[in-house]
Design an enzyme around this catalytic site. Structure first.
Site, PDB file in Angstrom:
ATOM      1  N   HIS A 162       0.826  -1.213   0.000  1.00 21.21           N
ATOM      2  CA  HIS A 162       0.000   0.000   0.000  1.00 21.21           C
ATOM      3  C   HIS A 162       0.860   1.263   0.000  1.00 21.21           C
ATOM      4  CE1 HIS A 162      -3.277  -2.738   1.091  1.00 21.21           C
ATOM      5  NE2 HIS A 162      -4.110  -1.756   0.747  1.00 21.21           N
ATOM      6  N   LYS A 166      -0.953   5.148   4.600  1.00 15.25           N
ATOM      7  CA  LYS A 166      -1.942   4.278   5.269  1.00 15.25           C
ATOM      8  C   LYS A 166      -1.551   4.104   6.740  1.00 15.25           C
ATOM      9  CE  LYS A 166      -4.117  -0.288   4.758  1.00 15.25           C
ATOM     10  NZ  LYS A 166      -5.440   0.250   5.087  1.00 15.25           N
TER      11      LYS A 166
HETATM   12  N1  LIG Z   1     -12.933  -0.880   2.048  1.00 15.86           N
HETATM   13  C1  LIG Z   1     -12.267  -0.338   1.025  1.00 15.86           C
HETATM   14  O1  LIG Z   1     -12.424  -0.725  -0.136  1.00 15.86           O
HETATM   15  C2  LIG Z   1     -11.301   0.776   1.310  1.00 15.86           C
HETATM   16  C3  LIG Z   1     -10.606   1.404   0.269  1.00 15.86           C
HETATM   17  C4  LIG Z   1      -9.742   2.459   0.587  1.00 15.86           C
HETATM   18  C5  LIG Z   1      -9.598   2.840   1.913  1.00 15.86           C
HETATM   19  N2  LIG Z   1     -10.270   2.166   2.879  1.00 15.86           N
HETATM   20  C6  LIG Z   1     -10.179   2.545   4.291  1.00 15.86           C
HETATM   21  O2  LIG Z   1     -10.909   3.756   4.458  1.00 15.86           O
HETATM   22  C7  LIG Z   1     -10.325   4.506   5.512  1.00 15.86           C
HETATM   23  C8  LIG Z   1      -9.955   5.891   4.977  1.00 15.86           C
HETATM   24  O3  LIG Z   1      -8.888   5.765   4.065  1.00 15.86           O
HETATM   25  P1  LIG Z   1      -8.254   7.050   3.345  1.00 15.86           P
HETATM   26  O4  LIG Z   1      -7.072   6.568   2.613  1.00 15.86           O
HETATM   27  O5  LIG Z   1      -9.323   7.814   2.624  1.00 15.86           O
HETATM   28  O6  LIG Z   1      -7.787   7.895   4.632  1.00 15.86           O
HETATM   29  P2  LIG Z   1      -7.672   9.484   4.752  1.00 15.86           P
HETATM   30  O7  LIG Z   1      -6.845   9.731   5.962  1.00 15.86           O
HETATM   31  O8  LIG Z   1      -7.258  10.077   3.441  1.00 15.86           O
HETATM   32  O9  LIG Z   1      -9.187   9.932   5.007  1.00 15.86           O
HETATM   33  C9  LIG Z   1      -9.866   9.817   6.210  1.00 15.86           C
HETATM   34  C10 LIG Z   1     -10.654  11.110   6.378  1.00 15.86           C
HETATM   35  O10 LIG Z   1     -11.570  10.939   7.447  1.00 15.86           O
HETATM   36  C11 LIG Z   1     -11.579  12.155   8.186  1.00 15.86           C
HETATM   37  N3  LIG Z   1     -12.134  11.881   9.512  1.00 15.86           N
HETATM   38  C12 LIG Z   1     -11.524  11.371  10.596  1.00 15.86           C
HETATM   39  N4  LIG Z   1     -12.394  11.274  11.609  1.00 15.86           N
HETATM   40  C13 LIG Z   1     -13.582  11.728  11.144  1.00 15.86           C
HETATM   41  C14 LIG Z   1     -14.865  11.864  11.724  1.00 15.86           C
HETATM   42  N5  LIG Z   1     -15.103  11.569  13.014  1.00 15.86           N
HETATM   43  N6  LIG Z   1     -15.881  12.352  10.959  1.00 15.86           N
HETATM   44  C15 LIG Z   1     -15.654  12.679   9.655  1.00 15.86           C
HETATM   45  N7  LIG Z   1     -14.457  12.588   9.060  1.00 15.86           N
HETATM   46  C16 LIG Z   1     -13.434  12.111   9.795  1.00 15.86           C
HETATM   47  C17 LIG Z   1     -10.119  12.601   8.192  1.00 15.86           C
HETATM   48  O11 LIG Z   1      -9.980  13.965   8.543  1.00 15.86           O
HETATM   49  C18 LIG Z   1      -9.755  12.319   6.734  1.00 15.86           C
HETATM   50  O12 LIG Z   1     -10.085  13.406   5.893  1.00 15.86           O
HETATM   51  C19 LIG Z   1      -9.124   3.693   6.006  1.00 15.86           C
HETATM   52  O13 LIG Z   1      -9.495   2.887   7.101  1.00 15.86           O
HETATM   53  C20 LIG Z   1      -8.803   2.821   4.816  1.00 15.86           C
HETATM   54  O14 LIG Z   1      -8.126   1.643   5.150  1.00 15.86           O
HETATM   55  C21 LIG Z   1     -11.110   1.164   2.618  1.00 15.86           C
HETATM   56  O1  LIG Z   2      -5.790   2.624   1.051  1.00  9.65           O
HETATM   57  C1  LIG Z   2      -6.237   1.989   2.027  1.00  9.65           C
HETATM   58  O2  LIG Z   2      -6.054   2.349   3.202  1.00  9.65           O
HETATM   59  C2  LIG Z   2      -6.996   0.753   1.784  1.00  9.65           C
HETATM   60  N1  LIG Z   2      -7.569   0.181   2.802  1.00  9.65           N
HETATM   61  C3  LIG Z   2      -8.329  -1.031   2.771  1.00  9.65           C
HETATM   62  C4  LIG Z   2      -7.622  -2.126   3.533  1.00  9.65           C
HETATM   63  O3  LIG Z   2      -6.956  -1.852   4.550  1.00  9.65           O
HETATM   64  O4  LIG Z   2      -7.754  -3.293   3.139  1.00  9.65           O
HETATM   65  C5  LIG Z   2      -8.695  -1.445   1.367  1.00  9.65           C
HETATM   66  C6  LIG Z   2      -7.626  -1.194   0.379  1.00  9.65           C
HETATM   67  C7  LIG Z   2      -7.159   0.246   0.413  1.00  9.65           C
END
Ligand SMILES: NC(=O)c1ccc[n+]([C@@H]2O[C@H](COP(=O)([O-])OP(=O)(O)OC[C@H]3O[C@@H](n4cnc5c(N)ncnc54)[C@H](O)[C@@H]3O)[C@@H](O)[C@H]2O)c1
Ligand SMILES: O=C(O)C1=N[C@H](C(=O)O)CCC1
Length: 250
Positions: free
Chosen positions: A135, A139
């Site tokens: 990643h 992250k």
């Molecule tokens: N399931 C999936 O397919 C998938 C894909 C990508 C990322 N993710 C996950 O999603 C999450 C976010 O990833 P990201 O890369 O966008 O992170 P990021 O840090 O870019 O974004 C997170 C955002 O949430 C905001 N935030 C924090 N607490 C908050 C609250 N209480 N209310 C509203 N906003 C709040 C932060 O200020 C930030 O802007 C991570 O846990 C990541 O692993 C999941």
């Molecule tokens: O970019 C991230 O953070 C991602 N989080 C999810 C994970 O932890 O599996 C999904 C993939 C991207």
């Protein structure tokens, strides 16, 4: 037909900002709120959101979900950090709000869901299985939620098949050299500038290996899964863990 009223939490984040665009572009949805870290959750109730798309951080997700479930707002959750204790708390809130649906998807991309499915199918046929996730270096959690879920599915499939323990003669190792142990499956995490979200499942048997690899090259890869989740969660009360339950994968 009336549009689904959708809110995005974490709207300024990497995936959240892409989700805002995707919901805005969906003809059957209306974006009624886009919340950042310092916004009040009461905007969800006052904007009459039906579904909250939760894409924040592991330290925020539980507070947000408690509010959503307590107010009968369905949730589509991509945020990582899930463990048995957290799932039990969520289960308790859902018991008190039995018509509310929550989808937790370790990964919303179709390719990643298929990677997990293929790994689960293949696991009983190989002596060894390890997961490598790669990643971007911003992250905050490791190993990824996807890798943890993949390892659990591999372990479950091996247990169901009564597989023998994996061969590993390591008697001396630097700490971390064999990765994290997730349900008996080694999981290795790479953090590298230039990457987004990638995973390899390595399976090995006598004289052969099988590698299942998936690459998310842009956050847009997660959007069809999020939109599908929003459409399905409103008619699926209770907890659904994994997008595969909303896909017809046979
Ligand atoms: N399931 C999936 O397919 C998938 C894909 C990508 C990322 N993710 C996950 O999603 C999450 C976010 O990833 P990201 O890369 O966008 O992170 P990021 O840090 O870019 O974004 C997170 C955002 O949430 C905001 N935030 C924090 N607490 C908050 C609250 N209480 N209310 C509203 N906003 C709040 C932060 O200020 C930030 O802007 C991570 O846990 C990541 O692993 C999941
Ligand atoms: O970019 C991230 O953070 C991602 N989080 C999810 C994970 O932890 O599996 C999904 C993939 C991207």
């Amino acid at each position: 037909m009336s549009k689904l009223r959708v809110a995005v939490l974490g709207a300024k984040g990497r995936i959240g900002s892409e989700a805002v665009k995707a919901v805005r572009a969906a003809e059957d949805m209306e974006l009624v709120a886009a919340l950042g870290r310092h916004d009040s959750l009461d905007v969800l109730a006052s904007s009459r959101a039906q579904v909250a798309v939760e894409l924040t951080t592991p330290d925020s997700v539980m507070t947000n979900l408690e509010y959503c479930v307590g107010h009968g707002i369905h949730a589509v959750v991509g945020t990582t950090g899930w463990n048995d204790e957290r799932l039990a708390s969520l289960g308790g809130w859902l018991e008190d709000s039995p018509e509310t649906g929550v989808l937790i998807a370790p990964n919303f991309s179709l390719g990643a869901v298929l990677t997990m499915k293929f790994a689960q199918m293949a696991a009983p046929y190989f002596e060894s299985a390890e997961v490598v996730e790669l990643h971007h270096p911003d992250k905050v959690d490791a190993p990824s939620g996807t890798a943890q879920r993949t390892a659990q599915l591999i372990a479950e499939a091996r247990r169901a098949a009564d597989s023998a323990p994996m061969p590993d003669a390591t008697a001396k190792a630097l700490e971390g050299a064999r990765g994290a142990d997730v349900d008996g499956v080694p999981v290795h995490a790479v953090r590298l500038r230039g990457l987004l979200a990638h995973q390899e499942v390595l399976l090995g048997g006598e004289g052969e290996t099988l590698t299942v690899r998936h690459d998310s090259l842009h956050h847009i890869s997660f959007m069809p899964g999020i939109l599908l989740g929003v459409r399905r969660v409103v008619r699926t009360p209770g907890l659904t863990f994994g997008l595969e339950h909303f896909l017809d994968l046979g």
